[in-house]
Structures are given as structure tokens and as C-alpha cells.
Motif scaffolding. Structure first.
Motif, short mmCIF file in Angstrom:
data_model
loop_
_atom_site.label_atom_id
_atom_site.label_comp_id
_atom_site.label_asym_id
_atom_site.label_seq_id
_atom_site.Cartn_x
_atom_site.Cartn_y
_atom_site.Cartn_z
N GLU A 38 0.80 -1.23 0.00
CA GLU A 38 0.00 0.00 0.00
C GLU A 38 0.83 1.27 0.00
O GLU A 38 0.56 2.18 -0.78
N PRO A 39 1.86 1.38 0.86
CA PRO A 39 2.66 2.61 0.84
C PRO A 39 3.36 2.86 -0.49
O PRO A 39 3.72 3.99 -0.80
N LEU A 40 3.55 1.81 -1.28
CA LEU A 40 4.17 1.96 -2.60
C LEU A 40 3.13 2.29 -3.67
O LEU A 40 3.47 2.56 -4.82
N GLY A 41 1.86 2.24 -3.29
CA GLY A 41 0.80 2.50 -4.25
C GLY A 41 0.60 1.37 -5.24
O GLY A 41 0.15 1.61 -6.36
N LEU A 42 0.94 0.14 -4.83
CA LEU A 42 0.86 -1.00 -5.72
C LEU A 42 -0.07 -2.08 -5.20
O LEU A 42 -0.11 -2.33 -3.99
N THR A 43 -0.76 -2.73 -6.12
CA THR A 43 -1.48 -3.96 -5.80
C THR A 43 -0.49 -5.11 -6.03
O THR A 43 0.59 -4.91 -6.62
N HIS A 44 -0.86 -6.30 -5.62
CA HIS A 44 0.04 -7.44 -5.82
C HIS A 44 0.33 -7.69 -7.31
O HIS A 44 1.49 -7.86 -7.68
N PRO A 45 -0.68 -7.72 -8.20
CA PRO A 45 -0.36 -7.91 -9.62
C PRO A 45 0.53 -6.78 -10.18
O PRO A 45 1.42 -7.04 -11.00
N GLN A 46 0.31 -5.56 -9.73
CA GLN A 46 1.16 -4.45 -10.18
C GLN A 46 2.59 -4.64 -9.69
O GLN A 46 3.55 -4.33 -10.40
N TYR A 47 2.75 -5.13 -8.47
CA TYR A 47 4.07 -5.40 -7.91
C TYR A 47 4.79 -6.43 -8.77
O TYR A 47 5.99 -6.27 -9.09
N LEU A 48 4.09 -7.48 -9.19
CA LEU A 48 4.71 -8.50 -10.05
C LEU A 48 5.18 -7.90 -11.36
O LEU A 48 6.27 -8.21 -11.85
N VAL A 49 4.37 -7.02 -11.94
CA VAL A 49 4.74 -6.35 -13.18
C VAL A 49 5.98 -5.48 -12.96
O VAL A 49 6.93 -5.52 -13.76
N MET A 50 6.00 -4.75 -11.88
CA MET A 50 7.15 -3.89 -11.59
C MET A 50 8.41 -4.74 -11.36
O MET A 50 9.49 -4.38 -11.82
N LEU A 51 8.28 -5.88 -10.67
CA LEU A 51 9.43 -6.76 -10.47
C LEU A 51 10.00 -7.20 -11.82
O LEU A 51 11.21 -7.20 -12.02
N ALA A 52 9.12 -7.60 -12.74
CA ALA A 52 9.56 -8.03 -14.06
C ALA A 52 10.26 -6.90 -14.80
O ALA A 52 11.30 -7.10 -15.43
N LEU A 53 9.71 -5.70 -14.70
CA LEU A 53 10.31 -4.55 -15.38
C LEU A 53 11.64 -4.15 -14.75
O LEU A 53 12.59 -3.83 -15.46
N TRP A 54 11.72 -4.16 -13.43
CA TRP A 54 12.99 -3.83 -12.77
C TRP A 54 14.08 -4.81 -13.20
O TRP A 54 15.25 -4.44 -13.30
N GLN A 55 13.71 -6.03 -13.48
CA GLN A 55 14.69 -7.04 -13.84
C GLN A 55 15.00 -7.07 -15.34
O GLN A 55 16.15 -7.30 -15.72
N HIS A 56 13.99 -6.81 -16.20
CA HIS A 56 14.16 -7.07 -17.63
C HIS A 56 13.85 -5.90 -18.56
O HIS A 56 13.84 -6.09 -19.77
N GLU A 57 13.56 -4.74 -18.04
CA GLU A 57 13.16 -3.61 -18.88
C GLU A 57 14.17 -3.35 -20.00
O GLU A 57 15.37 -3.47 -19.75
N PRO A 58 13.73 -2.93 -21.19
CA PRO A 58 12.34 -2.79 -21.64
C PRO A 58 11.78 -4.16 -22.05
O PRO A 58 12.53 -5.08 -22.38
N LEU A 59 10.46 -4.25 -22.01
CA LEU A 59 9.78 -5.49 -22.38
C LEU A 59 8.62 -5.20 -23.30
O LEU A 59 7.96 -4.16 -23.17
N SER A 60 8.37 -6.13 -24.21
CA SER A 60 7.13 -6.02 -24.97
C SER A 60 5.99 -6.41 -24.03
O SER A 60 6.20 -7.15 -23.06
N VAL A 61 4.80 -5.92 -24.32
CA VAL A 61 3.64 -6.29 -23.51
C VAL A 61 3.46 -7.80 -23.54
O VAL A 61 3.17 -8.42 -22.51
N ARG A 62 3.67 -8.39 -24.69
CA ARG A 62 3.53 -9.84 -24.82
C ARG A 62 4.49 -10.59 -23.89
O ARG A 62 4.10 -11.50 -23.16
N ARG A 63 5.77 -10.20 -23.92
CA ARG A 63 6.76 -10.87 -23.06
C ARG A 63 6.49 -10.61 -21.59
O ARG A 63 6.64 -11.51 -20.76
N LEU A 64 6.07 -9.41 -21.26
CA LEU A 64 5.73 -9.08 -19.87
C LEU A 64 4.60 -9.99 -19.39
O LEU A 64 4.66 -10.54 -18.29
#
Length: 151
Positions: A38-64
């Protein structure tokens, strides 16, 4: 007792079902994340997306979507919300206009520093150490591997 008279386990006993244990554990663990994210302004699915982006950015929507196991119909509105709060941009790929690329903003990248507090907070709430969580992760990853492509 002989083998002929040993009672057979009830194959339909609720407490014996792997699906039941996984469903309850999943709901409860994700519930533990809610107040931490909550303090990060993220839901759990959003957190997963951010984790993927922090690790692999940039990503296509398909790969994400592949990385976080989300369908496009679920991922698209989630990305729109993350874009609206300024964590990422979606742009057309210069090499393939049909493909959308997802790129973090400076704000999205900076959020990673605050997110470093999430794993220790969850470990504390679960009262599990790194080794226990690695063992659990390995078992769950094996389950995922055995179910991929089988629907």
C-alpha cells in the motif's frame, strides 16, 4: 491389521487436497502483501509487473504477460493504471509497430529502492527464513513447470 483390512485414505478429503492448500496459501500470502505494498501505491499484480520490469526492462507487452502469467485482457488495464501514476510508459516498438514496449519512468525506477523493504517484511510476517522460502519456491516452481501447457 493386514493389508486387506487397512482402511484406505479418503481421496476426496478436503484437508488432503493439494489444490485446497495452494488456494488457501495463495490467498493468505497475497493478503500479507496488501498492507506492505500500500505505501508503494501498488497492488500485488502491479508489484509483479514492476518486479519483471525492474529485472528485464524494456519489455514487450507480450513478453511481460508471459513473465507474470497474465492474459492481455488483465495486463492492459493494469499497465494503464501504472502509466497513469507515472511508473511506466507504453510505446510502439520502432521495429514492429504492432508491438507495444513497456519502459519504466525515472519514478518507476526509483520505486525499486522502496520495494527492497518488501521481501524482508513478508519474511517477517510469514516467520520463515530465506532457506525455508527457497525450498518452498523450488517446490512451487516444480508445480508450475509440471502444469505448463497442460490445461
Amino acid at each position: 491389521m493386514t493389508a486387506e483390512t487397512t482402511p484406505q485414505p479418503d481421496l476426496l478429503a478436503l484437508e488432503s487436497q493439494v489444490c485446497f492448500a495452494l488456494a488457501v496459501a495463495s490467498r493468505r500470502v497475497i493478503g500479507l502483501y496488501r498492507p506492505v505494498l500500500e505505501p508503494l501505491g501498488l497492488t500485488h499484480p502491479q508489484y509483479l509487473v514492476m518486479l519483471a520490469l525492474w529485472q528485464h526492462e524494456p519489455l514487450s507487452v507480450r513478453r511481460l504477460g508471459e513473465l507474470v502469467s497474465l492474459e492481455p485482457a488483465t495486463l492492459s488495464p493494469l499497465l494503464k493504471r501504472l502509466e497513469a501514476v507515472g511508473y511506466l510508459h507504453r510505446t510502439r516498438d520502432a521495429e514492429d509497430e504492432r508491438s507495444l514496449r513497456v519502459i519504466l519512468t525515472a519514478t518507476g525506477r526509483a520505486l525499486r529502492e522502496r520495494a527492497l523493504e518488501v521481501p524482508p517484511a513478508i519474511m517477517a510476517k510469514l516467520e520463515m527464513d530465506v532457506d525455508e522460502l527457497r525450498t518452498l519456491h523450488t517446490a512451487l516452481t516444480d508445480v508450475i513447470a509440471h502444469t505448463e501447457g497442460k490445461a
